[in-house]
Design a protein around this motif. Structure first.
Motif, PDB file in Angstrom:
ATOM      1  N   ARG A  15       0.836  -1.203   0.000  1.00 52.50           N
ATOM      2  CA  ARG A  15       0.000   0.000   0.000  1.00 52.50           C
ATOM      3  C   ARG A  15       0.871   1.254   0.000  1.00 52.50           C
ATOM      4  N   ILE A  16       1.769   1.380   0.986  1.00 50.60           N
ATOM      5  CA  ILE A  16       2.795   2.431   0.917  1.00 50.60           C
ATOM      6  C   ILE A  16       4.121   1.792   1.319  1.00 50.60           C
ATOM      7  N   GLY A  17       4.847   1.267   0.333  1.00 45.90           N
ATOM      8  CA  GLY A  17       6.207   0.784   0.597  1.00 45.90           C
ATOM      9  C   GLY A  17       7.062   1.984   0.963  1.00 45.90           C
ATOM     10  N   GLU A  18       7.953   1.817   1.929  1.00 46.15           N
ATOM     11  CA  GLU A  18       8.763   2.954   2.407  1.00 46.15           C
ATOM     12  C   GLU A  18       9.997   2.457   3.153  1.00 46.15           C
ATOM     13  N   SER A  19      10.897   3.394   3.416  1.00 49.42           N
ATOM     14  CA  SER A  19      12.048   3.172   4.287  1.00 49.42           C
ATOM     15  C   SER A  19      12.897   1.951   3.914  1.00 49.42           C
ATOM     16  N   ASP A  33       5.628  -1.414   4.936  1.00 48.78           N
ATOM     17  CA  ASP A  33       4.408  -1.005   4.224  1.00 48.78           C
ATOM     18  C   ASP A  33       3.620  -0.217   5.265  1.00 48.78           C
ATOM     19  N   ILE A  34       3.586   1.112   5.095  1.00 47.44           N
ATOM     20  CA  ILE A  34       3.074   1.966   6.181  1.00 47.44           C
ATOM     21  C   ILE A  34       1.625   1.630   6.520  1.00 47.44           C
ATOM     22  N   THR A  35       0.731   1.814   5.542  1.00 50.90           N
ATOM     23  CA  THR A  35      -0.685   1.576   5.830  1.00 50.90           C
ATOM     24  C   THR A  35      -1.021   0.081   5.818  1.00 50.90           C
ATOM     25  N   THR A 100      -1.850  12.249  14.613  1.00 54.43           N
ATOM     26  CA  THR A 100      -0.593  12.196  13.859  1.00 54.43           C
ATOM     27  C   THR A 100       0.001  10.794  13.919  1.00 54.43           C
ATOM     28  N   ARG A 101       0.959  10.570  13.024  1.00 56.31           N
ATOM     29  CA  ARG A 101       1.768   9.355  13.056  1.00 56.31           C
ATOM     30  C   ARG A 101       3.163   9.704  12.583  1.00 56.31           C
ATOM     31  N   PHE A 102       4.102   8.844  12.951  1.00 55.02           N
ATOM     32  CA  PHE A 102       5.437   9.011  12.403  1.00 55.02           C
ATOM     33  C   PHE A 102       5.397   8.807  10.907  1.00 55.02           C
ATOM     34  N   ASN A 103       6.371   9.422  10.204  1.00 51.63           N
ATOM     35  CA  ASN A 103       6.610   9.105   8.803  1.00 51.63           C
ATOM     36  C   ASN A 103       8.086   8.706   8.682  1.00 51.63           C
ATOM     37  N   ASP A 104       8.814   9.186   7.693  1.00 58.33           N
ATOM     38  CA  ASP A 104      10.154   8.668   7.429  1.00 58.33           C
ATOM     39  C   ASP A 104      11.119   8.865   8.609  1.00 58.33           C
ATOM     40  N   THR A 117       6.994  13.413  12.150  1.00 55.48           N
ATOM     41  CA  THR A 117       5.585  13.016  12.153  1.00 55.48           C
ATOM     42  C   THR A 117       4.782  13.849  11.150  1.00 55.48           C
ATOM     43  N   MET A 118       3.545  13.472  10.966  1.00 51.58           N
ATOM     44  CA  MET A 118       2.612  14.150  10.058  1.00 51.58           C
ATOM     45  C   MET A 118       1.199  13.812  10.512  1.00 51.58           C
ATOM     46  N   ALA A 119       0.226  14.613  10.090  1.00 52.31           N
ATOM     47  CA  ALA A 119      -1.170  14.252  10.358  1.00 52.31           C
ATOM     48  C   ALA A 119      -1.528  13.041   9.507  1.00 52.31           C
ATOM     49  N   GLU A 120      -2.457  12.238   9.971  1.00 52.85           N
ATOM     50  CA  GLU A 120      -2.956  11.118   9.154  1.00 52.85           C
ATOM     51  C   GLU A 120      -3.531  11.703   7.868  1.00 52.85           C
ATOM     52  N   GLU A 121      -3.250  11.060   6.749  1.00 50.15           N
ATOM     53  CA  GLU A 121      -3.735  11.576   5.468  1.00 50.15           C
ATOM     54  C   GLU A 121      -5.197  11.203   5.236  1.00 50.15           C
ATOM     55  N   ILE A 122      -5.952  12.145   4.682  1.00 50.94           N
ATOM     56  CA  ILE A 122      -7.327  11.862   4.263  1.00 50.94           C
ATOM     57  C   ILE A 122      -7.244  11.072   2.958  1.00 50.94           C
ATOM     58  N   ARG A 123      -6.425  11.546   2.048  1.00 54.49           N
ATOM     59  CA  ARG A 123      -5.948  10.764   0.905  1.00 54.49           C
ATOM     60  C   ARG A 123      -4.527  11.268   0.644  1.00 54.49           C
ATOM     61  N   PRO A 124      -3.765  10.573  -0.251  1.00 54.74           N
ATOM     62  CA  PRO A 124      -2.361  10.941  -0.397  1.00 54.74           C
ATOM     63  C   PRO A 124      -2.124  12.445  -0.535  1.00 54.74           C
ATOM     64  N   ALA A 125      -1.270  12.961   0.315  1.00 56.04           N
ATOM     65  CA  ALA A 125      -0.863  14.367   0.325  1.00 56.04           C
ATOM     66  C   ALA A 125      -1.982  15.341   0.708  1.00 56.04           C
ATOM     67  N   PRO A 203       8.554  15.689  -3.399  1.00 53.03           N
ATOM     68  CA  PRO A 203       9.758  15.012  -2.906  1.00 53.03           C
ATOM     69  C   PRO A 203       9.422  14.124  -1.712  1.00 53.03           C
ATOM     70  N   ASP A 204       9.963  12.903  -1.707  1.00 53.84           N
ATOM     71  CA  ASP A 204       9.611  11.943  -0.653  1.00 53.84           C
ATOM     72  C   ASP A 204      10.892  11.452   0.030  1.00 53.84           C
ATOM     73  N   GLY A 205      11.241  10.171  -0.116  1.00 53.86           N
ATOM     74  CA  GLY A 205      12.437   9.647   0.573  1.00 53.86           C
ATOM     75  C   GLY A 205      13.709  10.040  -0.149  1.00 53.86           C
ATOM     76  N   CYS A 218      10.562  10.754  -6.142  1.00 56.41           N
ATOM     77  CA  CYS A 218       9.518  11.742  -6.393  1.00 56.41           C
ATOM     78  C   CYS A 218       8.157  11.056  -6.418  1.00 56.41           C
ATOM     79  N   TYR A 219       7.378  11.307  -5.390  1.00 57.36           N
ATOM     80  CA  TYR A 219       6.040  10.730  -5.260  1.00 57.36           C
ATOM     81  C   TYR A 219       5.123  11.380  -6.296  1.00 57.36           C
ATOM     82  N   ASP A 220       4.423  10.547  -7.071  1.00 58.31           N
ATOM     83  CA  ASP A 220       3.605  10.999  -8.207  1.00 58.31           C
ATOM     84  C   ASP A 220       4.452  11.479  -9.384  1.00 58.31           C
TER      85      ASP A 220
END
Ligand SMILES: O=C(O)[C@H](O)[C@@H](O)[C@H](O)[C@H](O)CO
Ligand SMILES: [Zn+2]
Length: 299
Positions: A15-19, A33-35, A100-104, A117-125, A203-205, A218-220
């Motif tokens: 769903r969201i591969g990361e790190s 996979d974050i989510t 909120t939740r942690f991110n990278d 951290t960041m707020a939980e997303e309603i949808r990406p970004a 810009p992402d990771g 680059c996300y998207d």
């Protein structure tokens, strides 16, 4: 000129591969996979991924000097014992925030774990803005907050001389640099070193190579770009067959391969049918440049 090759090595539709982090001891690639709420380890020998399910969004994973791993889970820093599948909380952040939740996150050259951290997303970004903060978990397990007002705390790494910290708050569309004091872990003198162009999107990771150049997923934008932090110029673009490229690291033999994670959250049926490898893990070879081993958390 080397010939760049891109291969999808794990097409599990995360769903969201990361790190992504190369685990040299195991000879495997770690990522989350974050989510999808799992920590994964992919073996180049078996070409299979193992996964450990966790009880909250897990946004980054790091090596630990004493063995095993540390992760950012929800708003917690936690320890993960791989063989036992055991997660234990180290400490919690953002106690004054409900959503909120942690991110990278990534470990600095002195063994401190930086994560934002960041707020939980309603949808990406799309999310409530300015809710995130950047934190450090020190080896004595104390936590320091560097700053707040972050939108989407994302990619981070350190210059090869350890005197600069690079950081991305995604919605600023900027790659930033700070002066870094390796002795204390303090940061200061923030400035932008690169502003993304429109088609590069968000810009992402990010990670650094042995020539001190930065690689930003680059996300998207469906690409990783190589930047010169000294001149602020983009040196190279490598396009991938998926739009939601989220992060990158070097790994494999002598850290000569690049691994790129991607996401599928936020894509509809039609988009997914055009990009069946969305959410996959990609290996890039032939870049002609190497990376450096990840630093383990010293606590
Ligand atoms: O991968 C991450 O870092 C975030 O958790 C993602 O949700 C995306 O990056 C974000 O949506 C785009 O900025
Ligand atoms: Zn990210």
């Amino acid at each position: 000129m080397s010939s760049v090759r891109i291969e999808c090595v794990a097409s599990e539709g995360y769903r969201i591969g990361e790190s992504p982090v190369w685990d040299e001891k195991e000879g495997e690639l770690l990522y989350v996979d974050i989510t999808g709420r799992k920590v994964c380890r992919w073996s180049p020998l078996t070409r299979q991924a193992q996964a450990i399910a966790v009880d909250a969004p897990v946004s980054s994973v790091a090596l630990r000097k004493s063995g095993d791993y540390v992760i950012t889970l929800g708003t917690r820093f936690a320890a993960l014992k791989w063989n036992e599948g055991l997660v234990t909380t180290i400490t919690q952040v953002d106690k004054d925030k409900a959503n909120t939740r942690f991110n990278d996150g990534k470990v600095d050259p002195a063994g401190r774990y930086f994560a934002g951290t960041m707020a939980e997303e309603i949808r990406p970004a799309v999310l409530e803005r300015h809710q995130g903060s950047l934190y450090t978990l020190f080896p004595d397990l104390s936590v320091v907050k560097h700053f707040d007002q972050v939108d989407i705390s994302n990619g981070l790494d350190w210059s090869l001389d350890h005197r600069t910290f690079f950081y991305i708050d995604s919605l600023s569309y900027s790659v930033d640099a700070f002066d870094y004091d390796l002795q204390t872990g303090k940061i200061g003198n923030r400035r932008s070193i690169y502003k993304l162009e429109k088609e590069e999107s968000i810009p992402d990771g990010m990670c650094i190579d042995t020539e001190g150049k930065l690689w930003v997923a680059c996300y998207d934008g469906g690409r990783v770009i190589r930047l010169d932090p000294e001149t602020g110029k983009r040196l190279q673009t490598v396009k991938l067959p998926v739009d939601k490229t989220t992060s990158c690291c070097f790994g494999g033999k002598d850290y000569s391969e690049m691994y790129v994670t991607s996401a599928s959250d936020g894509m509809d049926k039609e988009w997914l049918s055009r990009q069946p490898q969305a959410g996959g893990i990609f290996k890039i070879t032939g870049l002609g440049v190497k990376g450096i081993p990840p630093y383990p958390f010293a606590g």
